[in-house]
Design an enzyme around this catalytic site. Structure first.
Site, PDB file in Angstrom:
ATOM      1  N   SER A 568       0.841  -1.190   0.000  1.00 54.61           N
ATOM      2  CA  SER A 568       0.000   0.000   0.000  1.00 54.61           C
ATOM      3  C   SER A 568       0.888   1.257   0.000  1.00 54.61           C
ATOM      4  CB  SER A 568      -0.961  -0.042   1.195  1.00 54.61           C
ATOM      5  OG  SER A 568      -2.005   0.869   1.043  1.00 54.61           O
ATOM      6  N   ASP A 654      -9.861  -4.075  -5.105  1.00 49.56           N
ATOM      7  CA  ASP A 654      -9.232  -3.228  -4.090  1.00 49.56           C
ATOM      8  C   ASP A 654      -9.797  -1.805  -4.154  1.00 49.56           C
ATOM      9  OD1 ASP A 654      -7.575  -1.867  -2.348  1.00 49.56           O
ATOM     10  OD2 ASP A 654      -5.733  -2.747  -3.123  1.00 49.56           O
ATOM     11  N   HIS A 689      -7.651  -5.458  -1.275  1.00 49.68           N
ATOM     12  CA  HIS A 689      -6.462  -4.919  -0.625  1.00 49.68           C
ATOM     13  C   HIS A 689      -5.803  -5.926   0.307  1.00 49.68           C
ATOM     14  CE1 HIS A 689      -4.110  -1.299  -0.077  1.00 49.68           C
ATOM     15  NE2 HIS A 689      -4.116  -1.462   1.231  1.00 49.68           N
TER      16      HIS A 689
END
Length: 738
Positions: A568, A654, A689
């Site tokens: 991320s 995501d 994610h």
């Protein structure tokens, strides 16, 4: 064949994405994006149903996946070895330490080969006298009732992930949140515990965040807008259809999120609105759930506060009035406005308050000083403080406050890089601790076989950057060891010096594992965070580079033998340092990497963009923010130079880092890089994610990453031929309870 689909006639022929330039001028700068077409106009719908992706985009992502699978095929034996090894460090049958609530103990357990948790409870009277020294039954306590069987719920679903699981105050009902796509859009369900029947229609499009009223007749929950922003709080009388829910609060600011919570006493429902720097809370007495929410204190930009209650007062943790590292204040519940705040715990620069909990007779606060956490207890009846201290050089702490308010028992979890999680019950009155459980590592793990160090690297501007490091006692420290260097450095999130059983598949093969506690986290206080965001964001990247250089200079590794690893915002870190110092790295792992930060922050229609401006800056309206972000944005700064082997991982579902960011980044890297090193993109077509769901399925992705890294250092064959045998075969029970 479309122009997005490559020729895969040779295993070493990578996909080549078509260039379709899109230009726009911002602040006098012409931005040209050759791969903007990879962002599907239909992305919102595709997030929930990947089959709706445009054909060209789906073909390109499929081609990248095929290329990755083809490249990794010779490493299949190694990946199988790694999966078995990783699984061997997990207790197949496992049970959490039961948590008391009223007449019940609540706990979670896993069955043999079970992928998902089983939520259970057992009568407290039947189990409370159980000696603490006795082994905890792996199949639960006597009189067990299964509340929710995750394995059974997951059966037949392509994707399964649970959000909150929360029993009602009267112990009759169970509310739980379920994500079936990986998009983090949860559906809420409510079941009668005795009959296992659902008592009302499911509630779709929620955040998974939910709270019960005191009478167990009203459910509070939050929902998402079209940009996946949690923006509305609702309450629903149990049994009513979702369309009959009443709107309690709607947040008009596109930069703010909302959530619901309760105080430790369960006396108040809290409605929180916040971005990354500012917060505001409203409250409702849980006994009168249909009352109008009352504001505690209006929002002030750059000021935060969190709320607990103590008798007739609220106790707030806040950074107001210049308390950069936070303080505690008390204010009357009847008149909670700022002018009535009185300090309870003074601000102390360098000692960051992380959390606080108000029990009936004790106040608990978690704080961090010198990059290490500690727990401080206040005896309210005597006005005395004491700290729970630990002697390790680097360690992690977490508080599990449980359900009860009038208790002298505090549960906390301790771990260190070479010490599996230990769950303690601490008597706050007698100041004694009892070890209730040590996390089992069934492979015969022995902590004394590993060295843990806390180092400091000198950053370019003179700041000392903490580094947590672990290696095997037999690993030579002459610069020959490869090193996996992990980093994040954003949102004030601190990287804990915690235990991870998976790391030992590299550590036992001669790797050093290091965590760089770079600016952008709060390891060294709030200023450490402030000096790694907005205009100071470049410090995050230079700190990470300084750590890598320090590891090379001190013999823990060497330039060209270090692997940056981040996910991320940590993936942004990886992308930035690859551009800035490609010579330092032997390979790189970018997991759901936020690498197209400039384009994303320029587009307020994307998920979560306005809430991100306080973290990164608003390049749309602010020229200085535009120039700063453009200077480090990984996608903007790809250049014609040699890059190390790179593995990037993405997910179509995501909502946090949209799939096209890593896809565009990989396409641009492949078009510009001057080396022949592998560049792989793995896109999960039905995950988001968090990657693959399930405690064992997730190991496949870890094995993919580790196999790629080992192969980059020509260690794949030796790693396949023999699994490491650095630990004696000491038998360990599936659960050790003390």
């Amino acid at each position: 064949m479309t122009d997005a689909q490559p020729n895969l006639s040779r295993a070493n022929t990578p996909p080549v994405a078509a260039r379709r330039p899109v230009s726009e001028q911002r602040h006098g700068v012409m931005l040209v994006d050759d791969y903007a077409w990879l962002r599907d106009e239909n992305w919102r719908e595709a997030m929930h149903d990947p089959s709706l992706l445009h054909a060209d985009i789906a073909a390109y992502l499929a081609a990248e996946n095929t290329y990755t699978d083809t490249y990794m095929a010779p490493l299949s034996s190694l990946r199988q070895t790694l999966v078995a090894e990783l699984r061997g460090r997990i207790a197949e049958r496992d049970t959490s330490v039961p948590t008391p609530d009223g007449d019940w103990f609540y706990y979670v357990r896993f069955r043999e080969a079970g992928q998902h948790p089983i939520f259970c409870r057992a009568p407290r009277a039947d189990n409370d006298a159980r000696p603490a020294e006795a082994p905890m039954p792996e199949d639960g306590l006597s009189g067990e009732q299964i509340l929710l069987d995750g394995d059974a719920e997951a059966h037949g679903r392509a994707y399964f992930s649970l959000g909150e699981v929360n029993h009602s105050r009267d112990h009759r009902l169970l509310a739980f949140a379920l994500d079936e796509r990986g998009s983090e859009a949860y559906t809420l369900h409510v079941r009668d515990i005795q009959t296992q029947r659902e008592i009302q229609p499911p509630i779709p499009n929620t955040t998974g965040n939910l709270m019960w009223s005191a009478d167990s007749a009203t459910l509070f929950f939050t929902t998402l807008d079209d940009n996946h922003r949690p923006c509305k709080v609702w309450r629903l009388a149990l049994g009513d259809a979702p369309e009959h829910a009443e709107l309690v609060y709607s947040e008009p600011d596109a930069g703010f999120f909302v959530s619901v919570d309760t105080t430790q006493s369960d006396r108040f429902i809290l409605i929180n609105a916040h971005d990354h720097a500012t917060s505001e809370t409203r409250f409702i007495d849980s006994a009168t759930p249909w009352a109008t929410p009352r504001l505690i204190a209006e929002r002030v930009e750059g000021q935060e506060y969190s709320v607990e209650d103590d008798g007739d007062d609220f106790v707030l943790m806040t950074n107001a009035d210049g308390a950069e590292d936070f303080k505690l204040v008390r204010t009357p519940i009847a008149t909670p406005a700022r002018e009535h705040w009185q300090t309870v715990v003074e601000h102390e620069p360098g000692r960051l308050l992380l959390d606080h909990i108000e029990f009936a007779d004790f106040r608990v606060r978690m704080e961090r000083a010198d990059a290490l956490p500690r727990i401080v207890i206040t005896d309210k009846t005597r006005g005395l403080d004491h700290a729970i201290r630990f002697d390790a050089e680097a360690y992690s702490l977490g508080i599990a406050p449980g359900y009860e308010h009038d208790t002298a028992t505090l549960r906390f979890i301790y771990s260190a890089p070479n010490t599996p999680d230990e769950t303690y019950d601490y008597d706050m009155a007698t100041r004694t601790r009892q070890l209730r459980k040590r996390r089992a590592v069934p492979s015969g793990f022995q902590p004394e076989n590993y060295v843990v160090r806390r180092l400091h690297a000198r950053a370019a501007d003179g700041a000392d950057v903490p580094v947590t490091l672990i290696h095997h006692v037999d690993t030579p420290l002459d610069g020959s060891a490869p090193c996996l260097l992990h980093g994040y450095g954003a949102y004030g999130i601190s990287e804990p010096a915690a235990f991870s059983s998976s790391r030992f598949s590299l550590i036992d093969r001669g790797f050093v594992h290091a965590t760089a506690h770079v600016r952008g986290g709060k390891e060294c206080g709030y200023r450490w965070y402030a000096n790694g965001k907005l205009a100071h964001k470049p410090n995050t990247f230079s700190d990470f580079i300084a750590v890598a250089e320090h590891l090379a200079a001190t013999g823990y590794s060497a330039a060209g033998r270090i692997v940056p690893h981040g996910g991320s915002a940590g993936g942004m870190l990886v992308g930035a340092v690859l551009n800035q110092r490609p010579d330092l790295w032997g390979a790189a792992i970018a997991d759901v990497p936020f690498v197209d930060v400039l384009n994303t922050m320029l587009d307020e229609t994307l998920p979560l963009t306005p809430p991100e401006w306080p973290e990164w800056g608003n390049p749309r309206d602010d020229v200085a923010a535009f120039e700063t972000i453009r200077s480090y944005c990984p996608y903007q700064n790809v250049s014609a130079q040699a890059y190390p082997p790179i593995l990037a991982i993405a997910g179509v579902s995501d909502p946090r880092v949209t799939y096209w960011e890593p896809a565009k980044w990989v396409a641009k890297l492949r078009a510009h890089k001057t080396d022949d090193n592998p560049l792989l993109l793995k896109t999960h077509m039905a995950a988001g994610h968090g990657g693959l769901p399930g405690r064992f399925t997730a190991l496949e992705e870890t094995a993919l990453i580790y196999a790629f890294v080992l192969d980059a250092f020509d260690m794949a064959q030796s790693a396949t031929d023999s699994a490491p045998d650095n630990n004696a075969n000491t038998p360990i029970r599936a659960n050790e309870v003390y």
